[in-house]
Design a protein around this motif. Structure first.
Motif, PDB file in Angstrom:
ATOM      1  N   ARG A   1       0.832  -1.208   0.000  1.00  0.00           N
ATOM      2  CA  ARG A   1       0.000   0.000   0.000  1.00  0.00           C
ATOM      3  C   ARG A   1       0.869   1.261   0.000  1.00  0.00           C
ATOM      4  NH1 ARG A   1      -2.719  -3.200   3.971  1.00  0.00           N
ATOM      5  NH2 ARG A   1      -4.708  -4.014   3.199  1.00  0.00           N
ATOM      6  N   ASN A   2       1.876   1.268   0.852  1.00  0.00           N
ATOM      7  CA  ASN A   2       2.767   2.435   0.907  1.00  0.00           C
ATOM      8  C   ASN A   2       3.530   2.608  -0.394  1.00  0.00           C
ATOM      9  OD1 ASN A   2       2.005   2.969   3.561  1.00  0.00           O
ATOM     10  ND2 ASN A   2       3.641   1.706   4.416  1.00  0.00           N
ATOM     11  N   GLY A   3       3.924   1.477  -1.005  1.00  0.00           N
ATOM     12  CA  GLY A   3       4.643   1.558  -2.274  1.00  0.00           C
ATOM     13  C   GLY A   3       3.794   2.153  -3.373  1.00  0.00           C
ATOM     14  N   ILE A   4       2.535   1.759  -3.436  1.00  0.00           N
ATOM     15  CA  ILE A   4       1.633   2.317  -4.452  1.00  0.00           C
ATOM     16  C   ILE A   4       1.416   3.807  -4.220  1.00  0.00           C
ATOM     17  CG2 ILE A   4      -0.736   2.249  -5.309  1.00  0.00           C
ATOM     18  CD1 ILE A   4      -0.726  -0.761  -4.754  1.00  0.00           C
ATOM     19  N   ALA A   5       1.176   4.176  -2.963  1.00  0.00           N
ATOM     20  CA  ALA A   5       0.975   5.599  -2.646  1.00  0.00           C
ATOM     21  C   ALA A   5       2.238   6.406  -2.933  1.00  0.00           C
ATOM     22  CB  ALA A   5       0.561   5.746  -1.183  1.00  0.00           C
ATOM     23  N   PHE A   6       3.407   5.836  -2.623  1.00  0.00           N
ATOM     24  CA  PHE A   6       4.668   6.535  -2.865  1.00  0.00           C
ATOM     25  C   PHE A   6       4.878   6.780  -4.353  1.00  0.00           C
ATOM     26  CE2 PHE A   6       9.148   5.979  -4.073  1.00  0.00           C
ATOM     27  CZ  PHE A   6       9.713   7.071  -3.444  1.00  0.00           C
ATOM     28  N   VAL A   7       4.686   5.755  -5.165  1.00  0.00           N
ATOM     29  CA  VAL A   7       4.891   5.902  -6.607  1.00  0.00           C
ATOM     30  C   VAL A   7       3.936   6.943  -7.178  1.00  0.00           C
ATOM     31  CG1 VAL A   7       4.690   4.717  -8.816  1.00  0.00           C
ATOM     32  CG2 VAL A   7       5.848   3.593  -6.916  1.00  0.00           C
ATOM     33  N   ALA A   8       2.685   6.916  -6.731  1.00  0.00           N
ATOM     34  CA  ALA A   8       1.712   7.875  -7.253  1.00  0.00           C
ATOM     35  C   ALA A   8       2.069   9.308  -6.884  1.00  0.00           C
ATOM     36  CB  ALA A   8       0.321   7.522  -6.737  1.00  0.00           C
ATOM     37  N   SER A   9       2.614   9.510  -5.688  1.00  0.00           N
ATOM     38  CA  SER A   9       2.904  10.874  -5.229  1.00  0.00           C
ATOM     39  C   SER A   9       4.232  11.406  -5.748  1.00  0.00           C
ATOM     40  CB  SER A   9       2.893  10.919  -3.698  1.00  0.00           C
ATOM     41  OG  SER A   9       3.918  10.091  -3.169  1.00  0.00           O
ATOM     42  N   ARG A  10       5.184  10.526  -6.072  1.00  0.00           N
ATOM     43  CA  ARG A  10       6.520  10.986  -6.465  1.00  0.00           C
ATOM     44  C   ARG A  10       6.842  10.739  -7.928  1.00  0.00           C
ATOM     45  NH1 ARG A  10       7.622  14.244  -2.438  1.00  0.00           N
ATOM     46  NH2 ARG A  10       9.835  14.217  -2.997  1.00  0.00           N
ATOM     47  N   TRP A  11       5.883  10.261  -8.703  1.00  0.00           N
ATOM     48  CA  TRP A  11       6.142   9.937 -10.105  1.00  0.00           C
ATOM     49  C   TRP A  11       6.264  11.219 -10.924  1.00  0.00           C
ATOM     50  CZ3 TRP A  11       7.647   5.625 -12.304  1.00  0.00           C
ATOM     51  CH2 TRP A  11       7.566   5.484 -13.694  1.00  0.00           C
ATOM     52  N   LYS A  12       7.378  11.375 -11.644  1.00  0.00           N
ATOM     53  CA  LYS A  12       7.633  12.577 -12.441  1.00  0.00           C
ATOM     54  C   LYS A  12       8.094  12.239 -13.851  1.00  0.00           C
ATOM     55  CE  LYS A  12       6.773  15.358  -9.000  1.00  0.00           C
ATOM     56  NZ  LYS A  12       5.563  16.202  -9.004  1.00  0.00           N
ATOM     57  N   LEU A  13       7.790  11.047 -14.337  1.00  0.00           N
ATOM     58  CA  LEU A  13       8.269  10.605 -15.635  1.00  0.00           C
ATOM     59  C   LEU A  13       7.129  10.527 -16.634  1.00  0.00           C
ATOM     60  CD1 LEU A  13      10.605   7.690 -14.434  1.00  0.00           C
ATOM     61  CD2 LEU A  13      11.255  10.032 -14.984  1.00  0.00           C
ATOM     62  N   HIS A  14       7.498  10.512 -17.934  1.00  0.00           N
ATOM     63  CA  HIS A  14       6.508  10.342 -18.984  1.00  0.00           C
ATOM     64  C   HIS A  14       5.956   8.927 -18.934  1.00  0.00           C
ATOM     65  CE1 HIS A  14       7.049  14.174 -20.984  1.00  0.00           C
ATOM     66  NE2 HIS A  14       8.353  14.030 -20.913  1.00  0.00           N
ATOM     67  N   GLY A  15       4.660   8.789 -19.154  1.00  0.00           N
ATOM     68  CA  GLY A  15       4.035   7.483 -19.111  1.00  0.00           C
ATOM     69  C   GLY A  15       3.598   7.110 -17.714  1.00  0.00           C
ATOM     70  N   ARG A  16       2.733   6.126 -17.633  1.00  0.00           N
ATOM     71  CA  ARG A  16       2.229   5.697 -16.333  1.00  0.00           C
ATOM     72  C   ARG A  16       3.174   4.700 -15.677  1.00  0.00           C
ATOM     73  NH1 ARG A  16      -4.027   4.395 -18.104  1.00  0.00           N
ATOM     74  NH2 ARG A  16      -4.813   6.552 -18.117  1.00  0.00           N
TER      75      ARG A  16
END
Length: 1171
Positions: free
Chosen positions: A629-644
């Motif tokens: 759960r924390n990993g999913i939330a972390f990726v969603a909040s810190r993602w800064k790259l092109h594409g999902r």
């Protein structure tokens, strides 16, 4: 001296579309022209324009321009700056390597930082000449001069490639690339004591390297140079945990040769990594092999650390003017308006002067009393420099450039006016900007008494001065005037558009992953569920959970984080330079959320928390689910790259076995519904996600290593360990009630007896004890099964897995400790705690702790853990606690408010006490019970303990019945174990110390008024650490909290009575003893003597003192538990009575408090905000 800028502020110059000519805006305003347009026809305007040669009018806007006049004006000004550059900058450039001589006194040395800024001015003027059609070759000449310097710096560093290779594995000052070199041959300066570890220098070089290549310059020629620059990226990736000497080359503010973490260095490293990620060093002519790769997780750690540290510069520096180039030109590291404004306002409030900015408070550099040629300061010397710090006008220039970049004309005009009187003329007649302004020695006393009242002198104007040119400042000054006069535009000076927020930057089209211009607020995380076997896939399908097996996603390969690290190990590898490539460090969640194209194939990597070989935490399914759960939330909040981002969710058979299977099925069901941890998710087949995923092309890989044996494999065996996936009762029942002590029974038996017992016992605990005996005698490689060639270590691994299945966590921890296992992410967790202004202490209660006050290597953490924790289970439990604290400090940092030191042994003690009080168990039973708790329960209990409100809060804030049952004594004990103090405690201590002439005595150690007040300031973390160091000597937590309450009470009394001060040492023991005696008179009047059944107190660091009890008559000890059981309001009353009583009697005198000046006022802001 007048500024080069015309005080009449000539109109800005704007380029005409697809032309090298210029347009000069008419002095008539748009309003005036619009009125004229209403009175005259367009034909009349054309007639007026034709009568004036070279004038054109835009009929839509009514703007009149004179092309010839503007072109002539621009060319005249550019030629003026060309002459200025030639005489002030390029005359210091060496003809061989192109390096600049910046240290005139030495005659042959140059600072690379100064070189880069001077070279930036040369490049900026070259870019400005691009707008001139007939520039007589000056654009090319200046561009080549700039390129020569950049290549000279690169040559200097490439000759020190062996240092770079060592620095990648151990970030030590002796392995740093040189920041000051001989300009003749590029070798490091002869001074072996010079602090070369200045991360901002390498960051600045990479930033300008990208800017210049983007503008069209050719700077990188060979693949060896590409590989070296790639290794410079590795050099910077761990800046977030590398203490350096900073932009001022001195380390901490005390100038004692100690490096520390600097927000300015970390911010510049973050910007360098952003700029060069996916950048092609060969420019528009480059191919796939000249592209630079950046670990996005390393970039994120630098970014997070920077945001955490701001507005503070470092542990010893509350703020620093060195943050200006990090936040503004040339880095523009922060685009959050609130953070930027808060940091800049703090710098202006504390450092701004009439002659420039102070570098930091109590900075002795350049002062008249510092003395020339000194490297380090002596103790208590900083007080001498208070209020007389040198002021640097270069920061006015930075803010002029910042205003020009952001179109803030008011800011530009204000700082232009401040800068104008500070410019000086050199002996050669050049207009120069001095390095700094200092207070002459004969005016120091007046400046100290009234700061800002005395006239200062410019550096180089003293009788021994040589009129030297400060190339760093001179280069920036020229850039600022080019911008203000409109001779160059911000986009030309910053082709990467760093000054713009990410959403406004142009979209970068590339086949390589790069930071996106704009990320949607409702970003969806793509998740593919992978079953370990077809049998598991069929079972999950009955619950409506659709999964794939590794075979079904072929030809896409599934990699582990270690496989991905192995492949990246070839990145930047160069045998000629002796560079080994990327260090074998595992990647984080952001990197494992990409799709990889490599060697004609496709691969995806699963996150590190699905790896089972590192530590036993993944065997606790609740911990694993929390990590997911924390990993999913972390990726969603810190993602800064092109594409999902695309996350691979591995489902193993043991995840749906046992009591926790239902929780895992609930998590899978929530994913199917499209939401997890407040994040929008999409589940589906991996092949369907490829088009919308973030794809990284690993073109540097020539031959792909064989990873078939180490990657995730599908189980095809038709004979599983269990009859069915849910059938575990038979296995769990084995050996559960076996209480036999195998260790005592076989301690003196020979090895054959031990092996026979090991083969015949089904008890997991028994096997662990027998294996421990074999490990102690013969080592972990001793073979215990000759048929299968199983060693002691391998058998212990199987015992750990089986013990986790049976929930025998004490056995799991015991075996893991014997094998000296380490959590892979322990060092980053420690760093997360450190960058928030806290220290980490490892060790058990009663044994000397190991202090970690700066980031350390994983190998060092392992040595500290296993050397301070004698019991194997204790060593791994402390790792759990460290990991949990590192997670909490990032997710809920407010629960650590008031905790300056994270003492793992004492936190474990607080956990034990909490279990004892809430479950009403014996303390010895609690110690043993703690080892048997699953990691998920340890995490939940620790969160409960850390979220306990302070004692002085109302009990209504507690919602849990067990928490409400805690008595004041129990709350004091828990808070004391946590080393928690109220938010204003350090302010209170500073103010009280200011009124104690001979200091404050705590636990037989005196904190003197001087040199504490003279050497430190109210806002320093080091002051708070000094106070905590004395409090930590107290071994009884409830007494520690009583001392904290006493200091707060004393400060309140002194604030309300400013005429009072302590003329003798403030002895905390005496005050608490006096308060207790007053308490006894009120509450124990019927007894002749207070209770004396308490045992003698234990020694505290070699001394005896009253804690639970204090010594009375005839050697009796008076029990103080009744006093500790009182609420803080009651104890505060008696403590206040003791303070007032002692203030009015023989121990102190009443007088006017002595005037001792210190930086800042108590009400200015909280001293050392602990969060």
């Amino acid at each position: 001296m007048a500024l080069l800028l015309d005080p009449r502020n000539p109109p800005p110059i704007r380029p005409r579309a697809q032309s090298g000519s210029f347009m000069l805006t008419s002095e008539k305003t748009r309003e005036e022209l619009s009125q004229e347009l209403g009175q005259a026809s367009r034909l009349e305007l054309l007639r007026q324009a034709s009568s004036t040669p070279g004038t054109t009018i835009d009929l839509k806007t009514g703007i009149a321009t004179n092309i010839k006049a503007e072109y002539h004006h621009a060319l005249t000004r550019l030629n003026f700056y060309y002459a200025m550059i030639k005489h002030q900058v390029l005359r210091f450039q060496d003809e061989s390597l192109g390096l600049y001589l910046t240290d005139n006194a030495a005659g042959k040395d140059g600072h690379i930082r100064d070189m880069i800024y001077a070279n930036a001015a040369v490049w900026a003027l070259s870019v400005a000449y691009k707008r001139i059609d007939d520039d007589t070759g000056r654009e090319y000449e200046l561009g080549q001069c700039a390129a020569k310097c950049m290549r000279g710096i690169l040559y200097s560093w490439m000759s020190q490639a062996d240092l770079l290779e060592k620095f990648k594995s151990r970030q030590l000052p002796e392995y740093a690339l040189p920041s000051r070199v001989n300009v003749l041959d590029g070798s490091p300066v002869d001074d072996v004591t010079y602090p070369h570890l200045q991360l901002d220098v390498v960051s600045l070089y990479i930033l300008f390297l990208c800017q210049m290549i983007e503008s069209g310059l050719k700077l990188i020629f060979t693949m060896e140079e590409v590989h070296f620059v790639q290794n410079l990226v590795f050099y910077l990736e761990r800046a977030y945990r590398t203490p350096d000497f900073g932009i001022w080359e001195r380390g901490d503010k005390y100038n004692t040769g100690n490096p520390e973490l600097h927000a300015s260095s970390i911010g510049m490293a973050k910007v360098a990594l952003e700029s060069i990620n996916g950048f092609n060093l060969f420019g528009e002519y480059g191919a796939s092999w000249s592209v630079i790769y950046v670990d996005v997780d390393a970039h994120n750690r630098n970014r997070t650390t920077l945001e955490t540290m701001l507005p503070r510069e470092s542990t010893s520096k509350n703020t620093d003017a060195g943050l200006i180039p990090t936040l503004s030109y040339p880095c523009f590291a922060v685009h959050k308006a609130v953070v930027f404004k808060h940091t800049m306002d703090k710098m202006q409030r504390k450092l701004l002067g009439k002659y420039g900015f102070k570098r930091f408070l109590r900075d002795g550099y350049g002062t008249a009393i510092e003395g020339k040629g000194r490297r380090y300061y002596s103790a208590s010397e900083l007080k001498n420099y208070e209020s007389i710090e040198s002021e640097w006008p270069i920061f006015f220039v930075y803010l002029i450039i910042d205003g020009a970049f952001h179109g803030d004309s008011v800011q530009v005009q204000n700082f232009q006016k401040l800068l104008e009187p500070l410019l000086r003329e050199s002996f050669e007649g050049d207009v120069i900007i001095p390095r700094y302004y200092y207070v002459p020695e004969d005016l120091i006393e007046g400046e100290v008494q009234e700061p800002g009242s005395q006239e200062r002198l410019a550096s180089g104007e003293d009788p021994d001065g040589e009129g030297e040119i400060f190339l760093w400042g001179q280069g920036l000054f020229i850039i600022s005037q080019l911008l203000v006069e409109g001779l160059i535009q911000p986009n030309e000076l910053d082709p990467l558009r760093r000054y713009q927020p990410a959403a406004l930057r142009p979209l970068k089209k590339s086949r390589y992953s790069s930071f996106s211009s704009a990320i949607p607020s409702d970003l969806a995380v793509q998740i593919t569920l992978i079953s370990e076997s077809m049998r598991l896939q069929a079972l999950l399908a009955t619950y409506g959970v659709q999964t794939q097996t590794p075979h079904q996603i072929e030809p896409i390969q599934i990699w582990s984080p270690h496989n991905l690290a192995e492949v990246h190990g070839r990145l930047g590898q160069d045998d000629q330079l002796g560079l080994s490539g990327r260090p074998k460090r595992p990647f984080g969640s952001l990197t494992t959320s990409k799709i990889y194209r490599v060697g004609g194939g496709t691969a995806i990597c699963y996150p590190l928390y699905f790896e089972q070989t590192d530590f036993y935490l993944s065997y606790d399914q609740l911990v694993l689910m929390d990590d997911i759960r924390n990993g999913i939330a972390f990726v969603a909040s810190r993602w800064k790259l092109h594409g999902r981002p695309t996350l691979l969710f591995l489902i193993r058979e043991e995840m749906v076995r046992g009591q926790q299977a239902s929780e895992m099925l609930k998590l899978l069901a929530s994913l199917r519904l499209g939401e997890c941890a407040g994040v929008r998710v999409r589940t589906g087949f991996l092949q369907n996600f490829l088009s919308s995923s973030c794809v990284e092309h690993l073109d540097f890989v020539v031959d792909l290593p064989d990873i078939s044996k180490t990657s995730f494999q599908e189980i095809t065996d038709s004979t599983p360990n269990f009859r069915s996936l849910m059938d575990v009762s038979r296995i769990v029942s084995k050996g559960q009630d076996d209480e036999r002590n195998y260790e005592e029974e076989f301690q003196h038996r020979d090895v054959h007896d031990i092996l026979d017992a090991l083969r015949n016992t089904e008890s997991v605990r028994g096997q662990s004890q027998l294996l421990a005996l074999l490990l102690k005698r013969h080592g972990e490689n001793f073979v215990v099964d000759s048929v299968n060639h199983t060693t002691v270590a391998q058998r212990m691994e199987s015992v750990i897995r089986l013990g986790a299945t049976m929930s025998q966590w004490d056995t799991v921890r015991f075996c893991s400790g014997l094998l000296q296992k380490m959590v892979a992410s322990l060092a980053p967790s420690i760093t997360s705690i450190l960058v928030r202004g806290k220290q980490v202490r490892i060790g058990v209660v009663g044994v000397e702790e190991a202090v970690i006050d700066k980031p350390v290597l994983p190998s060092q953490v392992k040595q500290l853990v296993y050397s301070t924790c004698l019991h194997p289970a204790s060593a791994v439990l402390q790792q759990e606690m460290l990991l949990i604290c590192g997670t909490f400090v990032e997710r809920v940092p407010q629960i650590f408010d008031g905790m300056l030191r994270v003492r793992i042994g004492w936190i474990t003690r607080a956990l034990t006490l909490y279990v004892k009080y809430t479950q009403e168990l014996e303390e010895k039973t609690c110690d043993e019970l703690l080892y048997s708790f699953p990691p998920s329960e340890i995490q939940s209990l620790l969160l409960e303990v850390l979220t306990l409100p302070p004692l002085n809060k109302q009990d209504e804030t507690l919602t849990d019945t067990a928490q409400k049952a805690l008595t004041p004594l129990q709350r004091r004990q828990i808070d004391g174990c946590l080393n928690r103090v109220p938010g204003k405690f350090y302010d209170s201590f500073w103010n009280t110390l200011h009124r104690c002439v001979h200091g404050i005595k705590i636990a037989d150690q005196i904190i003197p008024q001087n040199p504490i007040i003279s050497e430190m300031t109210l806002y320093e973390l080091n002051f708070a650490l000094k106070v905590d160091e004395c409090l930590d000597r107290i071994q009884h937590p409830e007494y520690r909290q009583m001392v904290v309450e006493l200091i707060i009470v004393a400060n309140i009394i002194l604030e309300r009575n400013p005429e009072l001060y302590f003329s003798l040492v403030l002895d905390t023991d005496s005050f608490i003893q006096s308060a207790y005696e007053r308490f006894l008179k009120d509450h124990l009047k019927k007894e002749k003597e207070p209770p004396t059944n308490a045992p003698p107190p234990s020694p505290i660091k070699g001394r005896r003192m009253s804690v639970i009890a204090y010594p009375g008559k005839k050697g009796h000890y008076h029990d103080m538990r009744l006093f500790y059981e009182q609420p803080s309001l009651v104890t505060g009353t008696y403590l206040a009575g003791a303070v007032v009583d002692l203030l009015l009697h023989q121990d102190v005198e009443i007088s006017v408090a002595p005037s001792i000046s210190y930086s800042g006022a108590a009400g200015d802001e909280p001293a050392c905000t602990i969060s």
